[in-house]
Scaffold this motif. Structure first.
Motif, PDB file in Angstrom:
ATOM      1  N   TYR A   1      27.476 -47.801 -13.955  1.00  0.00           N
ATOM      2  CA  TYR A   1      27.744 -47.948 -15.387  1.00  0.00           C
ATOM      3  C   TYR A   1      26.526 -47.473 -16.175  1.00  0.00           C
ATOM      4  N   MET A   2      26.780 -46.835 -17.300  1.00  0.00           N
ATOM      5  CA  MET A   2      25.722 -46.405 -18.198  1.00  0.00           C
ATOM      6  C   MET A   2      26.209 -46.586 -19.634  1.00  0.00           C
ATOM      7  N   LYS A   3      25.260 -46.621 -20.553  1.00  0.00           N
ATOM      8  CA  LYS A   3      25.611 -46.512 -21.956  1.00  0.00           C
ATOM      9  C   LYS A   3      25.892 -45.052 -22.278  1.00  0.00           C
ATOM     10  N   ARG A   4      26.751 -44.842 -23.256  1.00  0.00           N
ATOM     11  CA  ARG A   4      27.045 -43.465 -23.661  1.00  0.00           C
ATOM     12  C   ARG A   4      25.762 -42.724 -24.030  1.00  0.00           C
ATOM     13  N   SER A   5      24.888 -43.391 -24.774  1.00  0.00           N
ATOM     14  CA  SER A   5      23.647 -42.742 -25.206  1.00  0.00           C
ATOM     15  C   SER A   5      22.760 -42.378 -24.018  1.00  0.00           C
ATOM     16  N   GLU A   6      22.768 -43.214 -22.974  1.00  0.00           N
ATOM     17  CA  GLU A   6      21.959 -42.928 -21.792  1.00  0.00           C
ATOM     18  C   GLU A   6      22.465 -41.678 -21.076  1.00  0.00           C
ATOM     19  N   PHE A   7      23.781 -41.557 -20.973  1.00  0.00           N
ATOM     20  CA  PHE A   7      24.321 -40.369 -20.305  1.00  0.00           C
ATOM     21  C   PHE A   7      24.069 -39.119 -21.131  1.00  0.00           C
ATOM     22  N   GLU A   8      24.261 -39.202 -22.438  1.00  0.00           N
ATOM     23  CA  GLU A   8      24.029 -38.037 -23.291  1.00  0.00           C
ATOM     24  C   GLU A   8      22.562 -37.616 -23.255  1.00  0.00           C
ATOM     25  N   ALA A   9      21.646 -38.578 -23.062  1.00  0.00           N
ATOM     26  CA  ALA A   9      20.217 -38.244 -23.010  1.00  0.00           C
ATOM     27  C   ALA A   9      19.862 -37.399 -21.798  1.00  0.00           C
ATOM     28  N   LEU A  10      20.762 -37.353 -20.800  1.00  0.00           N
ATOM     29  CA  LEU A  10      20.516 -36.529 -19.610  1.00  0.00           C
ATOM     30  C   LEU A  10      20.759 -35.051 -19.882  1.00  0.00           C
ATOM     31  N   GLY A  11      21.370 -34.729 -21.011  1.00  0.00           N
ATOM     32  CA  GLY A  11      21.598 -33.344 -21.392  1.00  0.00           C
ATOM     33  C   GLY A  11      22.706 -32.695 -20.586  1.00  0.00           C
ATOM     34  N   CYS A  12      22.861 -31.378 -20.790  1.00  0.00           N
ATOM     35  CA  CYS A  12      23.845 -30.645 -20.008  1.00  0.00           C
ATOM     36  C   CYS A  12      23.332 -30.571 -18.562  1.00  0.00           C
ATOM     37  N   GLU A  13      24.269 -30.486 -17.629  1.00  0.00           N
ATOM     38  CA  GLU A  13      23.950 -30.584 -16.200  1.00  0.00           C
ATOM     39  C   GLU A  13      23.286 -31.925 -15.875  1.00  0.00           C
ATOM     40  N   PRO A  14      23.919 -33.039 -16.266  1.00  0.00           N
ATOM     41  CA  PRO A  14      23.318 -34.359 -16.054  1.00  0.00           C
ATOM     42  C   PRO A  14      23.202 -34.732 -14.579  1.00  0.00           C
ATOM     43  N   TYR A  15      23.958 -34.048 -13.723  1.00  0.00           N
ATOM     44  CA  TYR A  15      23.910 -34.340 -12.287  1.00  0.00           C
ATOM     45  C   TYR A  15      22.512 -34.130 -11.716  1.00  0.00           C
ATOM     46  N   THR A  16      21.686 -33.334 -12.374  1.00  0.00           N
ATOM     47  CA  THR A  16      20.330 -33.097 -11.851  1.00  0.00           C
ATOM     48  C   THR A  16      19.499 -34.375 -11.881  1.00  0.00           C
ATOM     49  N   SER A  17      19.910 -35.340 -12.716  1.00  0.00           N
ATOM     50  CA  SER A  17      19.182 -36.612 -12.807  1.00  0.00           C
ATOM     51  C   SER A  17      19.932 -37.756 -12.153  1.00  0.00           C
ATOM     52  N   LEU A  18      21.059 -37.438 -11.499  1.00  0.00           N
ATOM     53  CA  LEU A  18      21.913 -38.487 -10.930  1.00  0.00           C
ATOM     54  C   LEU A  18      22.158 -38.202  -9.449  1.00  0.00           C
ATOM     55  N   SER A  19      21.137 -38.323  -8.657  1.00  0.00           N
ATOM     56  CA  SER A  19      21.274 -38.086  -7.216  1.00  0.00           C
ATOM     57  C   SER A  19      22.277 -39.051  -6.605  1.00  0.00           C
ATOM     58  N   TYR A  20      23.139 -38.528  -5.749  1.00  0.00           N
ATOM     59  CA  TYR A  20      24.131 -39.370  -5.070  1.00  0.00           C
ATOM     60  C   TYR A  20      23.442 -40.515  -4.325  1.00  0.00           C
ATOM     61  N   GLY A  21      22.345 -40.206  -3.677  1.00  0.00           N
ATOM     62  CA  GLY A  21      21.663 -41.209  -2.887  1.00  0.00           C
ATOM     63  C   GLY A  21      21.052 -42.332  -3.694  1.00  0.00           C
ATOM     64  N   GLN A  22      20.869 -42.112  -4.988  1.00  0.00           N
ATOM     65  CA  GLN A  22      20.245 -43.124  -5.834  1.00  0.00           C
ATOM     66  C   GLN A  22      21.263 -43.975  -6.592  1.00  0.00           C
ATOM     67  N   LEU A  23      22.536 -43.607  -6.522  1.00  0.00           N
ATOM     68  CA  LEU A  23      23.567 -44.380  -7.227  1.00  0.00           C
ATOM     69  C   LEU A  23      23.865 -45.675  -6.460  1.00  0.00           C
TER      70      LEU A  23
END
Length: 464
Positions: free
Chosen positions: A442-464
């Motif tokens: 779960y994230m806040k909308r603002s937190e996800f938007e702060a990751l910018g385009c291509e947010p997957y670069t900051s969301l490693s599968y192993g860290q979820l």
């Protein structure tokens, strides 16, 4: 999209197949031609056109037919009938659809599946081909088949299996049979039937005579109403929902073992069991399912990452059928109690990020992050309109923050081991599926938007 697909057709084999198709198809060319079946002179239907056997389609757009957790990548039709005498049976005749998958399932009275006859198992008529066999020519217009549906239990050792035969799970004359015909992912540019219409029915009577079309349906006392699904008693659900929140702060994805275990595990917290796999709700034998309860009270958006097995690309009318690790994959947002689907994403609709994983966001439409779009490598699923859909019962209120996510695996290849089908004990999903098991946060909308385009670069599968 950037999906991988497994290629098994060699250049030489492909060239030979293309040459043979060209000879068979004559002047047939272009996307419109290959998606439209022709009627060769020697391949006329024996049964007249009639849709009287079929009820549907069961799709979200058809009011009153969105229940039993349908997949928006698929179309379903049901048939409920009663054989009029001992020794009677029916046959169905059709062309294989221009689609990803088709099948016939029979069902017991408790809505559990009895048997499936899957596309690749069906022997085509003489002079026709089966386009669902690995390496087959999907555009071949001669694609006729005929199947038989007889009373009885396919698991009865005294009833040997026969080619192109489905047992309807009835045991006596006068008992209603239920079958469901499924068509997944019709080619772009075709209709819901994959441009071949619905199977045509013939009733075979004990004396050898036959009835077809409307006459057959009348003799079969064909039901004209949609199927009904038994809901969990409202008082039971209301009490469970009030005392235990099924959505965890870290979403849990579990293999489905049936509704009783869902209530035991997710609504009572007792997941220490080895339950039998007994999925009802007119499930498809060829599918197995993961599910996860979600709730907006834990965060504005849910971010999901994982891997999709290799699947055959078919949506754009590809010439050849090439079986991958899995026939079909999807993820769907649903209302748990009403069993309605809001929307699904299936494999060919999902962008695979450069790290090999997908990124899917689900939220209320008003909370959709600006970067939750395909241009940023993110798939999007809207939250179900009625939450858990409890208001389907008069006087009951929805939990608008609730949602029920379902992931499907269909027909895994024999050498693909990391599939839902290979789970066997509650809690073994991670050890069996590895990176093909979704992870979510779960994230806040603002937190996800702060990751910018291509947010997957900051969301490693192993860290979820």
């Amino acid at each position: 999209m950037t999906m991988k697909t497994k290629t098994t057709t060699t250049p030489v084999r492909r060239a030979l197949l293309i040459a043979s198709v060209a000879a068979l198809m004559g002047g047939c060319n272009g996307s419109d031609s290959k998606d439209t079946p022709t009627e060769p002179d020697n391949m006329a239907f024996s049964a007249p056109p009639s849709d009287c056997l079929w009820v549907g389609p069961y799709v979200r757009e058809n009011e009153g037919f969105n229940f039993a957790y349908p997949d928006s990548g698929a179309i379903y039709w049901s048939a409920a009938y009663t054989l009029p005498e001992e020794g009677a049976y029916i046959s169905l005749e059709a062309d294989f659809p221009y689609s990803r998958y088709m099948s016939f399932n029979s069902y017991r009275a408790d809505t559990t599946p009895a048997q499936v006859l899957t596309d690749r198992e069906i022997v085509p008529n003489e002079g026709s081909i089966n386009p669902f066999v690995d390496g087959a020519v999907r555009t071949e217009p001669s694609r006729r088949y005929q199947i038989t549906i007889k009373p009885g239990d396919a698991n009865d050792p005294n009833q040997p299996g026969e080619p192109n035969t489905l047992n309807d799970a009835t045991s006596s004359v006068g008992e209603q049979a239920v079958i469901i015909y499924r068509n997944y992912v019709p080619n772009n540019g075709t209709d819901r039937t994959g441009n071949v219409g619905l199977p045509r029915v013939t009733l075979h009577l004990a004396d050898g005579s036959t009835l077809q079309g409307d006459e057959a349906c009348a003799a079969l006392s064909v039901g004209t109403e949609r199927l009904s699904i038994p809901l969990v008693p409202a008082t039971t659900y209301e009490a469970l929902r009030a005392n235990f929140e099924p959505a965890r702060e870290t979403p849990a994805f579990r293999a489905t073992y049936g509704i009783p275990f869902i209530f035991q595990c997710d609504f009572q917290g007792n997941c220490a069991n080895n339950p039998p796999r007994n999925t009802a709700f007119y499930a498809n034998v060829d599918n197995q399912y993961l599910y996860s309860f979600l709730n907006q009270r834990h965060g504005d958006v849910v971010v999901i990452r994982g891997k999709i097995p290799e699947v055959p690309a078919t949506l754009d009318g590809q010439d050849f059928f090439e079986q991958g690790e899995l026939r079909y994959w999807s993820m769907c947002q649903n209302e748990f109690y009403s069993q309605a689907v809001k929307e699904c994403l299936f494999d060919e609709q999902v962008t695979i990020n450069p790290d090999g994983f997908y990124t899917i966001v689900t939220s209320l439409p008003e909370n959709r992050p600006e970067n939750a779009n395909a241009n940023c490598g993110v798939g999007y699923l809207p939250w179900p309109d009625q939450g858990d859909g409890f208001s389907i019962v008069d006087g009951k209120a929805d939990d608008p923050d609730a949602a029920f996510l379902i992931m499907r695996h269909m027909l895994p290849a024999t050498d693909f081991e990391q599939t839902v089908q290979n789970t066997s004990v509650a809690g073994d999903e991670a050890s069996v599926m590895g990176e093909y098991l979704p992870k979510a946060t779960y994230m806040k909308r603002s937190e996800f938007e702060a990751l910018g385009c291509e947010p997957y670069t900051s969301l490693s599968y192993g860290q979820l």
